[in-house]
Design an enzyme around this catalytic site. Structure first.
Site, PDB file in Angstrom:
ATOM      1  N   CYS A   1       0.832  -1.212   0.000  1.00 29.68           N
ATOM      2  CA  CYS A   1       0.000   0.000   0.000  1.00 29.68           C
ATOM      3  C   CYS A   1       0.868   1.264   0.000  1.00 29.68           C
ATOM      4  CB  CYS A   1      -0.926  -0.002   1.210  1.00 29.68           C
ATOM      5  SG  CYS A   1      -1.833   1.541   1.400  1.00 29.68           S
TER       6      CYS A   1
ATOM      7  N   ASP B   1      -1.597  16.277  -2.034  1.00 28.70           N
ATOM      8  CA  ASP B   1      -1.923  15.339  -3.110  1.00 28.70           C
ATOM      9  C   ASP B   1      -0.922  15.512  -4.258  1.00 28.70           C
ATOM     10  OD1 ASP B   1      -4.782  13.727  -3.913  1.00 28.70           O
ATOM     11  OD2 ASP B   1      -3.413  14.223  -5.548  1.00 28.70           O
TER      12      ASP B   1
ATOM     13  N   GLY C   1     -15.156   6.623  -7.196  1.00 22.98           N
ATOM     14  CA  GLY C   1     -13.938   7.316  -7.606  1.00 22.98           C
ATOM     15  C   GLY C   1     -12.732   7.038  -6.729  1.00 22.98           C
TER      16      GLY C   1
ATOM     17  N   HIS D   1      -6.522   2.954   0.689  1.00 20.27           N
ATOM     18  CA  HIS D   1      -6.156   3.257   2.078  1.00 20.27           C
ATOM     19  C   HIS D   1      -6.948   4.527   2.366  1.00 20.27           C
ATOM     20  CE1 HIS D   1      -2.863   3.761   5.364  1.00 20.27           C
ATOM     21  NE2 HIS D   1      -3.731   4.764   5.524  1.00 20.27           N
TER      22      HIS D   1
ATOM     23  N   HIS E   1      -8.717   7.889   3.016  1.00 24.42           N
ATOM     24  CA  HIS E   1      -8.171   9.246   3.074  1.00 24.42           C
ATOM     25  C   HIS E   1      -9.293  10.265   2.932  1.00 24.42           C
ATOM     26  CE1 HIS E   1      -8.010   7.606  -1.009  1.00 24.42           C
ATOM     27  NE2 HIS E   1      -8.365   8.814  -1.427  1.00 24.42           N
TER      28      HIS E   1
ATOM     29  N   HIS F   1      -9.969  13.909   1.480  1.00 24.33           N
ATOM     30  CA  HIS F   1      -9.462  15.003   0.658  1.00 24.33           C
ATOM     31  C   HIS F   1      -9.886  16.330   1.285  1.00 24.33           C
ATOM     32  CE1 HIS F   1      -8.710  12.671  -3.173  1.00 24.33           C
ATOM     33  NE2 HIS F   1      -9.599  11.865  -2.624  1.00 24.33           N
TER      34      HIS F   1
HETATM   35  P1  5GP Z   1      -9.040   8.737  -4.478  1.00 22.28           P
HETATM   36  O1  5GP Z   1      -9.273   8.765  -5.960  1.00 22.28           O
HETATM   37  O2  5GP Z   1      -8.687   7.333  -4.024  1.00 22.28           O
HETATM   38  O3  5GP Z   1     -10.147   9.331  -3.654  1.00 22.28           O
HETATM   39  O4  5GP Z   1      -7.805   9.680  -4.209  1.00 22.28           O
HETATM   40  C1  5GP Z   1      -6.495   9.235  -4.285  1.00 22.28           C
HETATM   41  C2  5GP Z   1      -5.634  10.464  -4.375  1.00 22.28           C
HETATM   42  O5  5GP Z   1      -4.317  10.106  -4.056  1.00 22.28           O
HETATM   43  C3  5GP Z   1      -5.614  11.103  -5.767  1.00 22.28           C
HETATM   44  O6  5GP Z   1      -6.052  12.454  -5.676  1.00 22.28           O
HETATM   45  C4  5GP Z   1      -4.148  10.987  -6.185  1.00 22.28           C
HETATM   46  O7  5GP Z   1      -3.699  12.124  -6.897  1.00 22.28           O
HETATM   47  C5  5GP Z   1      -3.430  10.830  -4.858  1.00 22.28           C
HETATM   48  N1  5GP Z   1      -2.203  10.052  -4.925  1.00 22.28           N
HETATM   49  C6  5GP Z   1      -2.034   8.855  -5.537  1.00 22.28           C
HETATM   50  N2  5GP Z   1      -0.782   8.406  -5.347  1.00 22.28           N
HETATM   51  C7  5GP Z   1      -0.158   9.347  -4.595  1.00 22.28           C
HETATM   52  C8  5GP Z   1       1.170   9.453  -4.079  1.00 22.28           C
HETATM   53  O8  5GP Z   1       2.028   8.591  -4.260  1.00 22.28           O
HETATM   54  N3  5GP Z   1       1.460  10.565  -3.346  1.00 22.28           N
HETATM   55  C9  5GP Z   1       0.527  11.543  -3.120  1.00 22.28           C
HETATM   56  N4  5GP Z   1       0.932  12.592  -2.389  1.00 22.28           N
HETATM   57  N5  5GP Z   1      -0.719  11.464  -3.585  1.00 22.28           N
HETATM   58  C10 5GP Z   1      -1.060  10.388  -4.320  1.00 22.28           C
HETATM   59 ZN    ZN Z   2      -2.344   1.375   3.611  1.00 20.15          ZN
END
Ligand code: 5GP
Ligand code: ZN
Length: 112
Positions: free
Chosen positions: A6, A32, A91, A96, A98, A100
């Protein structure tokens, strides 16, 4: 508990030297990689949970929202949006959990 494959577990563990905006015993927040707004920050628990539905510890749920407060207070962001995507259909792309935090520009009132 950490999950070996992860990316956010690795970030929380400090493996990539990611700058944390805040860090507590339980959570970290960092920018992000692909920001969708001038301010785009993610708040995550250090322990691995695939999504918000997997957290049974209500204290941890509170700590994540407290993290939102701490981050926004620290950077002086008074108006912002919080988003928690749960599942691919909604989306979610990193499994893991999180939160936003998005702000620093006019955000359209959309849920699409
Ligand atoms: P999700 O789409 O799962 O709600 O959001 C995942 C977020 O994680 C996306 O906005 C993506 O840009 C961000 N993200 C993915 N990989 C990384 C990473 O390695 N480092 C950082 N800082 N953000 C990441
Ligand atoms: Zn994790």
């Amino acid at each position: 508990m950490k999950k070996d494959d992860c990316i956010f577990c690795k970030i929380a563990n400090g493996d990539f030297g990611t700058e944390f905006i805040i860090e507590t015993n339980d959570i970290v927040a960092f920018r992000d990689l692909n920001p969708q707004a001038p301010e785009h920050i993610l708040v995550i628990p250090k322990d691995h949970y695939d999504n918000i539905s997997q957290i049974t510890d209500t204290n941890l749920l509170g700590k994540l929202l407290e993290g939102v407060q701490k981050v926004t207070q620290k950077i002086g962001l008074k108006e912002f949006r919080t988003v928690i995507n749960t599942g691919k259909q909604a989306g979610q792309s990193v499994f893991h959990v999180h939160i936003h935090i998005l702000g620093g520009k006019e955000l359209k009132p959309t849920f699409d």
